[in-house]
Design an enzyme around this catalytic site. Structure first.
Site, PDB file in Angstrom:
ATOM      1  N   ALA A  10       0.811  -1.228   0.000  1.00  0.00           N
ATOM      2  CA  ALA A  10       0.000   0.000   0.000  1.00  0.00           C
ATOM      3  C   ALA A  10       0.844   1.279   0.000  1.00  0.00           C
ATOM      4  O   ALA A  10       0.310   2.364   0.180  1.00  0.00           O
ATOM      5  CB  ALA A  10      -0.956   0.001   1.192  1.00  0.00           C
ATOM      6  N   VAL A  20       6.500  -9.610   1.364  1.00  0.00           N
ATOM      7  CA  VAL A  20       5.266 -10.347   1.667  1.00  0.00           C
ATOM      8  C   VAL A  20       5.362 -11.847   1.370  1.00  0.00           C
ATOM      9  O   VAL A  20       4.522 -12.618   1.822  1.00  0.00           O
ATOM     10  CB  VAL A  20       4.047  -9.775   0.906  1.00  0.00           C
ATOM     11  CG1 VAL A  20       3.592  -8.463   1.505  1.00  0.00           C
ATOM     12  CG2 VAL A  20       4.330  -9.662  -0.591  1.00  0.00           C
ATOM     13  N   ASN A  40      -2.701  -7.256  -1.737  1.00  0.00           N
ATOM     14  CA  ASN A  40      -2.564  -6.467  -2.965  1.00  0.00           C
ATOM     15  C   ASN A  40      -1.157  -6.513  -3.569  1.00  0.00           C
ATOM     16  O   ASN A  40      -1.012  -6.424  -4.787  1.00  0.00           O
ATOM     17  CB  ASN A  40      -2.955  -5.013  -2.659  1.00  0.00           C
ATOM     18  CG  ASN A  40      -2.446  -4.062  -3.718  1.00  0.00           C
ATOM     19  OD1 ASN A  40      -3.015  -3.952  -4.795  1.00  0.00           O
ATOM     20  ND2 ASN A  40      -1.345  -3.381  -3.432  1.00  0.00           N
ATOM     21  N   TYR A  42       3.122 -14.260 -14.792  1.00  0.00           N
ATOM     22  CA  TYR A  42       2.165 -13.307 -14.199  1.00  0.00           C
ATOM     23  C   TYR A  42       0.732 -13.853 -14.241  1.00  0.00           C
ATOM     24  O   TYR A  42       0.054 -13.929 -13.212  1.00  0.00           O
ATOM     25  CB  TYR A  42       2.248 -11.960 -14.929  1.00  0.00           C
ATOM     26  CG  TYR A  42       1.405 -10.893 -14.277  1.00  0.00           C
ATOM     27  CD1 TYR A  42       1.803 -10.289 -13.099  1.00  0.00           C
ATOM     28  CD2 TYR A  42       0.187 -10.495 -14.847  1.00  0.00           C
ATOM     29  CE1 TYR A  42       1.019  -9.315 -12.481  1.00  0.00           C
ATOM     30  CE2 TYR A  42      -0.600  -9.524 -14.235  1.00  0.00           C
ATOM     31  CZ  TYR A  42      -0.174  -8.938 -13.059  1.00  0.00           C
ATOM     32  OH  TYR A  42      -0.957  -7.982 -12.448  1.00  0.00           O
ATOM     33  N   ALA A  91      -0.260 -16.871 -14.652  1.00  0.00           N
ATOM     34  CA  ALA A  91      -0.365 -18.096 -13.849  1.00  0.00           C
ATOM     35  C   ALA A  91      -0.501 -17.756 -12.371  1.00  0.00           C
ATOM     36  O   ALA A  91      -1.302 -18.352 -11.642  1.00  0.00           O
ATOM     37  CB  ALA A  91       0.863 -18.983 -14.080  1.00  0.00           C
ATOM     38  N   LYS A  98      -1.750 -15.053 -11.094  1.00  0.00           N
ATOM     39  CA  LYS A  98      -3.051 -14.423 -10.822  1.00  0.00           C
ATOM     40  C   LYS A  98      -4.202 -15.422 -10.964  1.00  0.00           C
ATOM     41  O   LYS A  98      -5.248 -15.265 -10.322  1.00  0.00           O
ATOM     42  CB  LYS A  98      -3.238 -13.217 -11.746  1.00  0.00           C
ATOM     43  CG  LYS A  98      -2.233 -12.088 -11.488  1.00  0.00           C
ATOM     44  CD  LYS A  98      -2.362 -11.542 -10.075  1.00  0.00           C
ATOM     45  CE  LYS A  98      -1.467 -10.334  -9.831  1.00  0.00           C
ATOM     46  NZ  LYS A  98      -1.613  -9.801  -8.464  1.00  0.00           N
ATOM     47  N   ILE A 112      -4.902  -0.301 -14.817  1.00  0.00           N
ATOM     48  CA  ILE A 112      -5.071   0.746 -13.801  1.00  0.00           C
ATOM     49  C   ILE A 112      -3.826   1.634 -13.798  1.00  0.00           C
ATOM     50  O   ILE A 112      -2.693   1.146 -13.880  1.00  0.00           O
ATOM     51  CB  ILE A 112      -5.276   0.109 -12.394  1.00  0.00           C
ATOM     52  CG1 ILE A 112      -6.395  -0.957 -12.414  1.00  0.00           C
ATOM     53  CG2 ILE A 112      -5.560   1.188 -11.353  1.00  0.00           C
ATOM     54  CD1 ILE A 112      -7.781  -0.468 -12.778  1.00  0.00           C
TER      55      ILE A 112
HETATM   56  N1  LIG Z   1      -1.823  -1.661 -12.433  1.00  0.00           N
HETATM   57  C1  LIG Z   1      -2.587  -2.518 -13.076  1.00  0.00           C
HETATM   58  O1  LIG Z   1      -3.036  -2.246 -14.199  1.00  0.00           O
HETATM   59  C2  LIG Z   1      -2.954  -3.845 -12.469  1.00  0.00           C
HETATM   60  C3  LIG Z   1      -3.904  -4.629 -13.135  1.00  0.00           C
HETATM   61  C4  LIG Z   1      -4.281  -5.858 -12.564  1.00  0.00           C
HETATM   62  C5  LIG Z   1      -3.719  -6.255 -11.355  1.00  0.00           C
HETATM   63  N2  LIG Z   1      -2.786  -5.463 -10.746  1.00  0.00           N
HETATM   64  C6  LIG Z   1      -2.250  -5.929  -9.484  1.00  0.00           C
HETATM   65  O2  LIG Z   1      -2.482  -4.954  -8.484  1.00  0.00           O
HETATM   66  C7  LIG Z   1      -1.470  -5.025  -7.486  1.00  0.00           C
HETATM   67  C8  LIG Z   1      -0.856  -3.644  -7.286  1.00  0.00           C
HETATM   68  O3  LIG Z   1      -0.312  -3.221  -8.525  1.00  0.00           O
HETATM   69  P1  LIG Z   1       0.159  -1.725  -8.792  1.00  0.00           P
HETATM   70  O4  LIG Z   1      -0.126  -1.439 -10.219  1.00  0.00           O
HETATM   71  O5  LIG Z   1      -0.351  -0.825  -7.742  1.00  0.00           O
HETATM   72  O6  LIG Z   1       1.749  -1.930  -8.635  1.00  0.00           O
HETATM   73  P2  LIG Z   1       2.895  -0.945  -8.115  1.00  0.00           P
HETATM   74  O7  LIG Z   1       4.168  -1.523  -8.615  1.00  0.00           O
HETATM   75  O8  LIG Z   1       2.561   0.473  -8.477  1.00  0.00           O
HETATM   76  O9  LIG Z   1       2.799  -1.095  -6.525  1.00  0.00           O
HETATM   77  C9  LIG Z   1       3.055  -2.334  -5.924  1.00  0.00           C
HETATM   78  C10 LIG Z   1       3.384  -2.147  -4.451  1.00  0.00           C
HETATM   79  O10 LIG Z   1       3.663  -3.447  -3.910  1.00  0.00           O
HETATM   80  C11 LIG Z   1       4.905  -3.418  -3.220  1.00  0.00           C
HETATM   81  N3  LIG Z   1       5.578  -4.704  -3.309  1.00  0.00           N
HETATM   82  C12 LIG Z   1       6.047  -5.314  -4.423  1.00  0.00           C
HETATM   83  N4  LIG Z   1       6.647  -6.473  -4.104  1.00  0.00           N
HETATM   84  C13 LIG Z   1       6.543  -6.602  -2.752  1.00  0.00           C
HETATM   85  C14 LIG Z   1       6.988  -7.581  -1.828  1.00  0.00           C
HETATM   86  N5  LIG Z   1       7.651  -8.672  -2.212  1.00  0.00           N
HETATM   87  N6  LIG Z   1       6.721  -7.389  -0.508  1.00  0.00           N
HETATM   88  C15 LIG Z   1       6.073  -6.265  -0.092  1.00  0.00           C
HETATM   89  N7  LIG Z   1       5.630  -5.313  -0.926  1.00  0.00           N
HETATM   90  C16 LIG Z   1       5.880  -5.468  -2.240  1.00  0.00           C
HETATM   91  C17 LIG Z   1       5.712  -2.317  -3.925  1.00  0.00           C
HETATM   92  O11 LIG Z   1       6.765  -1.814  -3.105  1.00  0.00           O
HETATM   93  C18 LIG Z   1       4.617  -1.284  -4.222  1.00  0.00           C
HETATM   94  O12 LIG Z   1       4.422  -0.419  -3.127  1.00  0.00           O
HETATM   95  C19 LIG Z   1      -0.478  -6.086  -7.976  1.00  0.00           C
HETATM   96  O13 LIG Z   1      -0.783  -7.331  -7.364  1.00  0.00           O
HETATM   97  C20 LIG Z   1      -0.753  -6.155  -9.469  1.00  0.00           C
HETATM   98  O14 LIG Z   1      -0.377  -7.394 -10.014  1.00  0.00           O
HETATM   99  C21 LIG Z   1      -2.391  -4.274 -11.275  1.00  0.00           C
END
Ligand SMILES: NC(=O)c1ccc[n+]([C@@H]2O[C@H](COP(=O)([O-])OP(=O)(O)OC[C@H]3O[C@@H](n4cnc5c(N)ncnc54)[C@H](O)[C@@H]3O)[C@@H](O)[C@H]2O)c1
Length: 257
Positions: A17, A69, A95, A160, A162, A164, A193
């Site tokens: 977050a 995580v 997340n 990726y 797989a 999800k 997003i």
């Molecule tokens: N952005 C999109 O279009 C999109 C679409 C579908 C799903 N998602 C999913 O939504 C989630 C958030 O994506 P986002 O776009 O905000 O990504 P982002 O890269 O902007 O943010 C991800 C956050 O997760 C943290 N993080 C990453 N690896 C970590 C770990 N091993 N331990 C602790 N924290 C960790 C990062 O430091 C960052 O704060 C992800 O699971 C992503 O796969 C994103």
């Protein structure tokens, strides 16, 4: 009377977050009335500080647990510290995730492991240890971050989609087996997003491919983190009391085609 969508009196934990969708989720949980929130993230830099400041300005007490995580110790410490601080844990939002655009044959075995650990093992760990705390107190709600790629396979890489898809299966299994403890488990499946992750991924694409992907979104724009956050806040609330085992899209109309 307090609306069933209200999260007043509930304590939440959101992974990843510091920025992006996770930040949007944290802010929407706060907007729905949550006043005690744990953030678990790898990084504690300016993005995290800004998120914490915005939450605190809105009257939210924030506990930050820095860690990976996918490590068991991070999950147990985050859950234990939350329960020690506030006496309960009502909502867990899994997340945090990573995406590394790649082709099939160029995906290294190490990358496969890292993406599966970060995106899927972590969800199991926080469901397990968060779920134990929820079982103890008589219930809770878990929301897991999948993706449209978990349904279609996507185009990011073999790892990726797989990971999800695994989140969707884990959500269904968890919903069936945790219902008797009053714990609901749902997933959300966003498409595109507007976050750092998408900015990084799109930077690797030729402009025409980027334009093609945006044109494939019926609503003609990317989603915003707050639009995912509002769906998560609903699923985490008592208004969704009979919703469990579902994966809900937030795609601007792209659905899974
Ligand atoms: N952005 C999109 O279009 C999109 C679409 C579908 C799903 N998602 C999913 O939504 C989630 C958030 O994506 P986002 O776009 O905000 O990504 P982002 O890269 O902007 O943010 C991800 C956050 O997760 C943290 N993080 C990453 N690896 C970590 C770990 N091993 N331990 C602790 N924290 C960790 C990062 O430091 C960052 O704060 C992800 O699971 C992503 O796969 C994103």
């Amino acid at each position: 009377m307090i609306a069933q969508t209200s999260l007043a009196g509930k304590t939440a934990l959101v992974t990843g977050a510091a920025q992006g969708i996770g930040r949007g989720i944290a802010l929407e949980l706060a907007a729905a009335g949550c006043r005690q929130l744990t953030i678990v993230d790898l990084v504690g830099g300016p993005e995290l500080r800004q998120t914490v400041a915005d939450l605190e300005t809105g009257g939210v007490e924030v506990l930050f647990v820095q860690g990976d995580v996918s490590e068991t110790a991070t999950a147990t410490q985050a859950v234990d510290q939350t329960v020690q601080r506030w006496g309960r844990l009502d909502i867990v939002v899994n997340n945090a995730g990573i995406a590394r655009p790649t082709t099939f044959f160029e995906t290294s075995d190490e990358q496969w492991d890292q993406v599966l650990r970060t995106n899927l093992r972590s969800v199991f760990l926080f469901m397990k240890y968060g779920g134990l705390a929820m079982r103890e107190q008589g219930g809770g709600a878990i929301v897991n971050m999948s993706s449209i790629s978990g349904i279609t396979g996507g185009s990011t890489g073999p790892d990726y989609g797989a990971s999800k898809a695994g989140v969707i299966a884990l959500t269904k299994f968890g919903a069936r087996r945790l219902a008797e403890f009053g714990i609901r488990v749902n997933a959300v499946a966003p498409a595109t997003i507007n976050t750092e992750m998408i900015a990084r991924n799109y930077a690797t694409l030729p402009p025409e491919e980027k334009a093609k992907r945006l044109a494939a979104i019926p609503m003609g724009r990317m989603g915003e983190p707050s639009e995912v956050g509002r769906l998560v806040a609903f699923l985490a609330s008592d208004a969704a009391s009979y919703v469990t085992g579902e994966t809900v899209g937030v795609t601007g109309g792209r659905m899974s085609s």
